[in-house]
Every structure is written in structure tokens, then in C-alpha cells.
Design a protein around this motif. Structure first.
Motif, short mmCIF file in Angstrom:
data_model
loop_
_atom_site.label_atom_id
_atom_site.label_comp_id
_atom_site.label_asym_id
_atom_site.label_seq_id
_atom_site.Cartn_x
_atom_site.Cartn_y
_atom_site.Cartn_z
N ALA A 1 -29.98 15.15 -12.22
CA ALA A 1 -28.86 15.24 -13.15
C ALA A 1 -28.19 13.89 -13.40
CB ALA A 1 -27.83 16.24 -12.63
N GLY A 2 -28.55 12.87 -12.61
CA GLY A 2 -27.98 11.55 -12.83
C GLY A 2 -26.67 11.30 -12.13
N GLU A 3 -26.38 12.03 -11.04
CA GLU A 3 -25.12 11.83 -10.34
C GLU A 3 -25.04 10.47 -9.67
OE1 GLU A 3 -23.78 14.99 -7.85
OE2 GLU A 3 -24.52 16.56 -9.20
N PHE A 4 -26.18 9.90 -9.27
CA PHE A 4 -26.22 8.51 -8.84
C PHE A 4 -27.65 7.99 -9.00
CE2 PHE A 4 -26.42 11.29 -5.17
CZ PHE A 4 -27.52 10.84 -4.46
N PRO A 5 -27.78 6.68 -9.23
CA PRO A 5 -29.06 6.12 -9.69
C PRO A 5 -29.97 5.62 -8.58
CG PRO A 5 -27.36 4.47 -9.94
CD PRO A 5 -26.68 5.70 -9.33
N LEU A 6 -30.28 6.45 -7.60
CA LEU A 6 -31.12 6.01 -6.50
C LEU A 6 -32.48 5.53 -6.98
CD1 LEU A 6 -31.48 5.82 -3.38
CD2 LEU A 6 -32.40 8.15 -3.47
N LEU A 7 -33.04 6.22 -7.96
CA LEU A 7 -34.38 5.89 -8.44
C LEU A 7 -34.37 5.12 -9.76
CD1 LEU A 7 -36.19 9.28 -7.67
CD2 LEU A 7 -36.10 7.21 -6.27
N GLY A 8 -33.19 4.71 -10.21
CA GLY A 8 -33.12 4.02 -11.49
C GLY A 8 -33.21 5.01 -12.64
N PRO A 9 -33.34 4.50 -13.85
CA PRO A 9 -33.40 5.38 -15.02
C PRO A 9 -34.75 6.10 -15.10
CG PRO A 9 -33.73 3.12 -15.70
CD PRO A 9 -33.37 3.07 -14.25
N PRO A 10 -34.78 7.29 -15.72
CA PRO A 10 -36.07 7.95 -15.91
C PRO A 10 -36.93 7.19 -16.91
CG PRO A 10 -34.28 9.20 -16.95
CD PRO A 10 -33.65 8.06 -16.20
N PRO A 11 -38.26 7.42 -16.89
CA PRO A 11 -38.92 8.53 -16.20
C PRO A 11 -39.11 8.25 -14.70
CG PRO A 11 -40.53 7.21 -17.37
CD PRO A 11 -39.19 6.67 -17.75
N PHE A 12 -39.03 9.31 -13.90
CA PHE A 12 -39.35 9.22 -12.49
C PHE A 12 -39.78 10.59 -11.98
CE2 PHE A 12 -34.57 9.33 -12.55
CZ PHE A 12 -34.39 10.62 -12.08
N THR A 13 -40.37 10.57 -10.78
CA THR A 13 -40.81 11.80 -10.12
C THR A 13 -40.07 11.92 -8.80
OG1 THR A 13 -43.00 11.79 -11.14
CG2 THR A 13 -42.78 12.98 -9.07
N LEU A 14 -39.47 13.05 -8.58
CA LEU A 14 -38.69 13.31 -7.37
C LEU A 14 -39.59 13.72 -6.20
CD1 LEU A 14 -35.85 15.37 -9.07
CD2 LEU A 14 -35.60 13.07 -8.11
N GLY A 15 -38.95 13.89 -5.04
CA GLY A 15 -39.62 14.50 -3.91
C GLY A 15 -40.01 13.55 -2.80
#
Length: 309
Positions: free
Chosen positions: A48-62
Motif C-alpha cells: 500500500a506504500g505506507e513506507f518505502p522499504l523496497l523503493g517504488p514499484p514495480p517490485f515483488t514482495l515476500g
């Protein structure tokens, strides 16, 4: 292979299954054919973008995975066919919402035979958080009084069992619907947070483990004995709160879980000794990732939610 990715921030509907090339393991990594993926409350927040741990999308979680080693060309730790589980690379992207994951061999352990892949995938994030909080930071030993907030949740239900295995007297907060559950895990005292203020009834605690957030950490100050220790996974950078604890003669530590082969082996040993079990509330097939995120966002989970591949 199939991968669940997102090209924009938003609700569960932004999660999309796409085709992608299999990852290529680097030296000291293995390629894992994923059987199950553990889901964690952090992931919907990142989506949801509550904080940018992975930077902007696109990205894959998990991060939580359990599966079978497909290739291990440049490491001696595993061989193809080995059943493994772990939490690779956190907090860097592990791209674990996928059919194959390339992971450092050091971040994995052999799956205990007594655990299914679903159970094993549910364990790493919550197990390592509990271990690093109670063993490494908290230094819990036999006879300590330990307060675990949210004992029915993912981290909480593992932390109860871990603290019990260390010989501690375990107090936990949980709703009335989870009383029997947390008692079965070894909790000695249960405070119903829906009817009772824990800060009014709990005293002389050696270690508090907080994964709830809000004002839980600050209200825990009064339950700690002099020199007692709060370990929190949700308020670790609150400098005002840190100063408040230090002024009162209590210790304050923040925990941000990281891959830990020693702790992972410790969890495996507890499982093999019958001292630790992981509870999975519900499983979802890979295609229903959005429904799994909706369940997590609804809160009040008992244990973990797992995706099957």
C-alpha cells in the motif's frame, strides 16, 4: 515461472501474476523451487506504500519460503533435492512471491521432517523476530518474568513457546477468544486486553516483547522492574520514548529482524524437540494472493497465513 508482482501502490487488487525468467543463483546461493510462502503483516503495508522499504514499484514482495533445492552449483551447504526453509535477504527484496527463489545458502536451513512445507514457511520471520528479541536482545533466562504482547499473533504465539522453553514465567495479552490457544502454548497468565488494562495488573516484569505498536510500548514502562528491558519491533526509532525509559532506569531495545543462521538452527532444534509448533490459521493458493492480503489486513489473526504454490 509465475511471479506475483505489482506495478503501482494500492489495495490487494494491484497484486498481479506474471510470467518471468527463473532467477539465476549467484555464488553461495541456491535456487529453491518454492512450495509454500509465509505471509506477514508488513507485506500489505509495503504493497500500500505506507513506507518505502523496497523503493517504488514495480517490485515483488515476500521473504518466508519453504521448498526444495533445485540447483546448488556453487555452495557445499545444500544439494538438489534438499528440503529447506528460511527468510532470505530481509530487509532487501527476496522476491519470494514466486515459484522459484534464488537465496543465499546461509539464510536457509533444512526443513525439519516434523514440519510440513506450509508450517515451515510460516516460521522464519516470526521465529527469528521472537528469537532475536528474547534470546539475543532480551537475554531471557530461567526464572525471568516475560510479558509477550499479542500472544495469539504470529510473533506472539512463537514467543510464548520460546520464552517457556527458556524457563521463563510467561504473561501474555490476548483477547478472550484466544485464551485457550495461548494457554495451550504455555502462557502462565493471560490478560484479556479487551476488558483489562495490562498496565494496571502486571508488575515486576524482566522483559517485555512488543509487536503491537501504538501506545503499548510506553504503557509497558510501568510493568517493568528496575533494570527491566523492553524489546519492541514497532517503535525502535522513537527517540523520545527511548529517553523516557532510560530516565526511569529501564532498558529499551528496538529489533529489526535479519537473517540469522544460528537462530534458525535454534528454532529447528526446538521444533525437533517438540518444544515449538507454528500455527497456520489459513492457507490460500497462489492465485488468491489478494484474498490472503485482505485477511491479514482484517487483523485478529491466530498465528500465520500461508500461500501454497
Amino acid at each position: 515461472m509465475r511471479v506475483i508482482t505489482q506495478h503501482t501502490l494500492g489495495g490487494p487488487e494491484v497484486l498481479t501474476i506474471v510470467d518471468a525468467p527463473e532467477p539465476r543463483p549467484r555464488p553461495a546461493e541456491v535456487l529453491v523451487r518454492v512450495t509454500a510462502i509465509g505471509l506477514n503483516p508488513l507485506e500489505p503495508r509495503l504493497r500500500a506504500g505506507e513506507f518505502p522499504l523496497l523503493g517504488p514499484p514495480p517490485f515483488t514482495l515476500g521473504w518466508d519460503i519453504s521448498g526444495v533445492v533445485e540447483a546448488a552449483a556453487q555452495t557445499w551447504r545444500f544439494r538438489p533435492g534438499d528440503e529447506v526453509f528460511g527468510m532470505p535477504l530481509f530487509p532487501r527484496a527476496a522476491n519470494a512471491y514466486a515459484e522459484f527463489v534464488a537465496a543465499p545458502a546461509l539464510h536457509l536451513a533444512r526443513k525439519p521432517a516434523s514440519l510440513s512445507h506450509v508450517e515451515a514457511a510460516a516460521l522464519p520471520v516470526v521465529g527469528l523476530t521472537a528469537w532475536q528479541g528474547l534470546v539475543d536482545l532480551g537475554g531471557v533466562t530461567a526464572g525471568d518474568r516475560v510479558l509477550v504482547h499479542g500472544g495469539g499473533g504470529g510473533v506472539g504465539h512463537v514467543a510464548i513457546q520460546l520464552a517457556t522453553s527458556l524457563g521463563a514465567h510467561v504473561i501474555t495479552t490476548a483477547g478472550s477468544s484466544k485464551r485457550d490457544f495461548v494457554t495451550s502454548l504455555g502462557a502462565d497468565e493471560v490478560v484479556d486486553h479487551t476488558t483489562t488494562d495490562f498496565a494496571a495488573v502486571v508488575r515486576d516484569v524482566d522483559v517485555v516483547l512488543d509487536t503491537i505498536g501504538g501506545d503499548t510500548a510506553s504503557r509497558s514502562l510501568g510493568v517493568l522492574r528496575p533494570g527491566g528491558h523492553l524489546v519492541t519491533a514497532v517503535a525502535e526509532e522513537d527517540t523520545e520514548l527511548i529517553a523516557k525509559f532510560e530516565a526511569a532506569g529501564r532498558r529499551f531495545s528496538g529489533i529489526a529482524v535479519d537473517p540469522d543462521p544460528v537462530a534458525l538452527r535454534g528454532l529447528v532444534e526446538l521444533v525437533e524437540r517438540g518444544r515449538l509448533r507454528v500455527h497456520v490459521q489459513e492457507t490460500f493458493p497462489f492465485e488468491r494472493i489478494a484474498d490472503a492480503h485482505r485477511l491479514i489486513e482484517g487483523g485478529h489473526l491466530r498465528g500465520k497465513v500461508v500461500l501454497t504454490v
